[in-house]
Design a protein around this motif. Structure first.
Motif: not given
Length: 276
Positions: A69-74
């Motif tokens: 989810e953090a990867y998607y946000a970035v």
């Protein structure tokens, strides 16, 4: 730099909204790894939507794929993916935005999440790029709970054997995994010495949620020749709100409406503080 520090909290807010919309996600590790991702994608790596298919780009593997989810946000903020599309479709039936990285999506090199695989694959990438005479660097981010997997240590041996100084591993050392404290599940005493004994240059980052410290570590890794580098980033699981911080129960947890409001308030306050 101050803008990037504030951005790390804005991206935490986006991560929280993706999780709420999808009804699932590994929020604790998302929050602990954010500064690592920001340092890589905004300062260190030669990677963008424009050159994502260029063989001479840098390569990134999120071995702890449950922090997707953090990867998607970035990736959304960097222009690889559309944020509204990710948020609206995350974890929905038939969606490509699943709970672990999907290499059919722009910007994602490897389907990961089966822990212990990221480092061995990164070794292969770095070795292949050197054989092809590319200047690419390869980065891999692992969780500390993942270190119980034997394939990780085979990767450490191989990275040293081939003197892959273009390879940089990061261990997100938040000290917690799904079943509790790492030291109770599979202890990592003298982790720095253990990794160094495999022939790696080891950089200990006292605060892995400090962007200045992480960027300095990546710069040191670039200057290291003749051996791969491992960054031990001491982080806080659930970083950003006391509601989540240092609590193993937040490894995989969807906030209630009340928790969401409190967490978002904390994240926005920190973002505003850093934006001044």
């Amino acid at each position: 730099m101050e803008n990037l520090k504030a951005k790390a909290y804005k991206l935490r807010e986006n991560t929280l909204d993706i999780i709420m919309a999808g009804g699932g996600g590994h929020i604790g590790g998302d929050m602990s790894v954010m500064e690592t991702l920001v340092a890589l994608y905004y300062k260190e790596m030669n990677i963008s939507p424009a050159n994502q298919n260029d063989p001479n780009r840098d390569y990134f593997i999120l071995s702890k794929g449950h922090s997707v989810e953090a990867y998607y946000a970035v990736l959304c903020d960097r222009g690889f993916l559309d944020y509204e599309d990710v948020k609206n479709r995350f974890s929905k039936f038939g969606s490509p935005y699943i709970g672990h990285p999907n290499n059919k999506l722009p910007g994602m090199e490897m389907n990961s999440g089966s822990l212990g695989h990221g480092l061995p694959v990164a070794v292969g990438l770095a070795l292949g790029n050197r054989m092809s005479k590319r200047n690419s660097r390869t980065y891999v981010v692992m969780g500390d709970g993942e270190l119980a997997e034997g394939s990780v240590w085979e990767g450490f041996m191989s990275g040293h054997m081939y003197k892959l100084d273009s390879l940089c591993a990061v261990i997100d050392r938040n000290h917690l995994q799904i079943s509790g404290n790492t030291e109770d599940v599979m202890a990592h005493e003298v982790l720095r010495d253990r990794v160094a004994s495999f022939g790696w240059h080891v950089i200990s980052v006292e605060d892995g949620n400090d962007l200045d410290q992480m960027i300095a570590a990546f710069e040191e890794a670039k200057k290291t020749k003749g051996q791969p580098t491992c960054i031990l980033a001491d982080t806080v699981k659930g970083k950003g709100s006391p509601v989540m911080e240092n609590k193993a129960s937040w490894h995989h947890h969807v906030p209630t409406a009340e928790e969401y409001d409190e967490i978002m308030k904390d994240l926005k306050a920190r973002e505003e503080e850093l934006s001044k």
